[in-house]
Scaffold this motif. Sequence first.
Motif, mmCIF file in Angstrom:
data_model
loop_
_atom_site.group_PDB
_atom_site.id
_atom_site.type_symbol
_atom_site.label_atom_id
_atom_site.label_comp_id
_atom_site.label_asym_id
_atom_site.label_seq_id
_atom_site.Cartn_x
_atom_site.Cartn_y
_atom_site.Cartn_z
ATOM 1 N N LYS A 153 0.855 -1.190 -0.193
ATOM 2 C CA LYS A 153 0.029 -0.016 -0.021
ATOM 3 C C LYS A 153 0.858 1.274 0.049
ATOM 4 N N ALA A 154 2.046 1.192 0.787
ATOM 5 C CA ALA A 154 2.708 2.381 0.794
ATOM 6 C C ALA A 154 3.465 2.443 -0.719
ATOM 7 N N GLU A 155 4.035 1.479 -1.245
ATOM 8 C CA GLU A 155 4.482 1.782 -2.297
ATOM 9 C C GLU A 155 3.761 2.264 -3.638
ATOM 10 N N ARG A 156 2.441 1.670 -3.417
ATOM 11 C CA ARG A 156 1.463 2.210 -4.295
ATOM 12 C C ARG A 156 1.241 3.477 -4.301
ATOM 13 N N LYS A 157 0.920 3.943 -3.291
ATOM 14 C CA LYS A 157 0.489 5.408 -2.706
ATOM 15 C C LYS A 157 1.856 6.288 -3.375
ATOM 16 N N SER A 158 2.892 5.924 -3.120
ATOM 17 C CA SER A 158 4.211 6.872 -3.522
ATOM 18 C C SER A 158 4.186 6.772 -5.129
ATOM 19 N N MET A 262 5.746 -3.725 -9.566
ATOM 20 C CA MET A 262 5.067 -3.786 -8.091
ATOM 21 C C MET A 262 4.093 -4.891 -8.527
ATOM 22 N N GLU A 263 3.189 -4.981 -9.429
ATOM 23 C CA GLU A 263 2.145 -5.601 -9.693
ATOM 24 C C GLU A 263 2.732 -7.171 -9.903
ATOM 25 N N GLU A 264 3.659 -7.323 -10.643
ATOM 26 C CA GLU A 264 4.427 -8.866 -10.811
ATOM 27 C C GLU A 264 4.761 -9.325 -9.818
ATOM 28 N N LYS A 265 5.255 -8.512 -8.634
ATOM 29 C CA LYS A 265 5.743 -9.010 -7.367
ATOM 30 C C LYS A 265 4.601 -9.432 -6.583
ATOM 31 N N ARG A 266 3.579 -8.582 -6.709
ATOM 32 C CA ARG A 266 2.717 -8.922 -6.035
ATOM 33 C C ARG A 266 1.722 -10.268 -6.430
ATOM 34 N N ILE A 267 1.538 -10.705 -7.528
ATOM 35 C CA ILE A 267 1.214 -11.831 -8.319
ATOM 36 C C ILE A 267 2.252 -12.891 -8.022
ATOM 37 N N GLU A 268 3.418 -12.750 -8.117
ATOM 38 C CA GLU A 268 4.706 -13.709 -7.579
ATOM 39 C C GLU A 268 4.403 -14.095 -6.069
ATOM 40 N N ARG A 269 4.279 -12.980 -5.326
ATOM 41 C CA ARG A 269 3.857 -13.184 -3.824
ATOM 42 C C ARG A 269 2.736 -14.132 -3.478
ATOM 43 N N ILE A 270 1.759 -13.856 -4.152
ATOM 44 C CA ILE A 270 0.605 -14.738 -3.838
ATOM 45 C C ILE A 270 0.877 -16.196 -4.471
ATOM 46 N N GLY A 271 1.490 -16.350 -5.406
ATOM 47 C CA GLY A 271 1.986 -17.826 -5.723
ATOM 48 C C GLY A 271 2.914 -18.360 -4.873
ATOM 49 N N VAL A 272 3.835 -17.812 -4.409
ATOM 50 C CA VAL A 272 4.593 -18.367 -3.305
ATOM 51 C C VAL A 272 3.747 -18.671 -1.887
#
Length: 609
Positions: A153-158, A262-272
């Motif tokens: 959330k902080a990264e997206r806001k920035s 950021m979006e790719e990291k989020r998707i990768e984190r969900i997979g992990v």
Amino acid sequence: MLRRRSQFFVLMDNALSVKAEKEEEQKEEDPTVGPFEEYLQMLLKLKLTSADQFDNLEKHTQWGIEFVEKYNKFVKERSEIEINYAKQIRNLSKKYQPKKNSREEEESKYTFCRAFFTTLNELNDYAGQHEVIAENLTSQIFVELTRYLQELKAERKSHFHDGRKAQQYIESSWKQLEACKRKFERDCKEADRAQQYFEKMDADINVTKADVEKARQQAQMRHQMAADSKGDYSSYLQKFNQEQNDHYHTIIPNIFQKLQDMEEKRIERIGVCMKTFAEVDRQVLPIVGKCLDGMTTAAESIEPKADSKQVVEAYKSGFEPPGDVEFEDYGQAMKRTVSETSLSNSKEGKEKPAGKIKPKLWPFNKKNKLSLKLGSGPEDFSHLPPEQRRKKLQGKIDDLNKDIHKEMDQRDALTKMKDVYVKNPQMGDPASVDPRLSEIGQNIEKLQAEVQKFEGWLAEVEERMPSKSDSHRRSGLYEAQSNTAVSNNCAQDRESPDGSYTEEQNSETQVKANINPNTIPTTMPDFDEEFDDDEPLATIGTCKALYPFEGHNEGTIAVAEGELLYVIEEDKGDGWTRVRRNQDEEGYVPTSYIEVNLEPNAKGAMTYI
């Protein structure tokens, strides 16, 4: 430096090129487009190329964050389900665990009861694995995703703040450019009007020379202002073009690229997290399998025949079956007789003196059934059938013998301690041990008397038993070379370290078999006499000296800190352990000064308290 263009920016360029082509076509069709309309078109172009894309990305990234929150909530609820399930399984196992009463000992004799208790224990371990699943889900997924959501959330806001800031800056620069352009246009019009006014005044002969000069100066001033405005507009236009180029080719692409990463990291984190979700269950499968194997093994250990034999042994009465009922011939004047073993109650039997012959106790009698159920009765268990009475008496004798041996062990330890105090007065007062030795002697006398009483009842029962084959089960506390379980236990407790019986112990057994219980000795041979054995004692373990010990007293041995020695006799409750350095040097050292490691198979390796 080459910059990778994001897919979002490529899409923006395509939309911008299509829009520009349409606007050029409109300009060719309608060449009379005013400055205000051109200004509006430029603002619309900026809005379409950046602001709309930011709105779309903002909606998409917000949906991605909401999805992570939803998955995190799913993991939390799964963890709570596992905890509640484990709690219910544990409560179920605890509910059916055997209660601490006499019934538990009776149930433990049967294989199917032991199998059920084993199943309950394995089920308890099975519940523990579900608690492990809940703990791992919480620590490895829920806690980590909660922390990651805050960072996301902080990264997206920035990123969106930087994008909005860049968009506002380029719009502000465009507005300033338009202001410079309008000022230049206004100054040019003013210069044209001033020039026309000067030419008009110069052509008019009625105007004075001063007025003409004034108009000329005014026209020159307006021309100068227009030239200055042109320079300002030209420089600011160049600056705006550079800023616009940086905005659309550097700043905005970088922001879009960061959002994409950021979006790719989020998707990768969900997979992990989803992979971890499965691994948490897979990690406990081996232990769960062992629990299930334990249940299966317990079920396979059930022996129906052995359980049925237990029932037979538990309720075997020992009565002899009744004989045949004799024929009574009423046609002849003769005295009717009744079989001695008949179930009938004859008058002759009732006339016999009471106390000489006890009536037979049959298990089918209602009164005897009640006595067996309640477990109440006289001390000699005379209310029980012969076989059950014999077992009860034998068990009582075994318990008394165990108590006697415990008291003897305590007496031996106190006697040895007293002897140590006599030889080493600084370690304690020998007289302080005498009251306890006297008390133990009295207890042994009472227990010996009880054993004699129960031995007499047991002999009476075995004499009345129809079969004499079980007479060898009598306790041998007062008979030499007895093979009963109690005597074996006593022998094991008092074995020497090499597994053989010492002469002292054999003589003690013979004395017990012949002496009167009221004349039991209260002292034992000194432990220093053990050093006079012909054969050295076997090693039962090793020890390491934690502190130095000088060993000035007789029977002790000096040791240095860290020295390794062999243990040949364990501490029997007096605080001393017998050790050996080599074949010639052995003696006692304080148990608190050494760290003992006994061999698991060593005979006589028992700690006395």
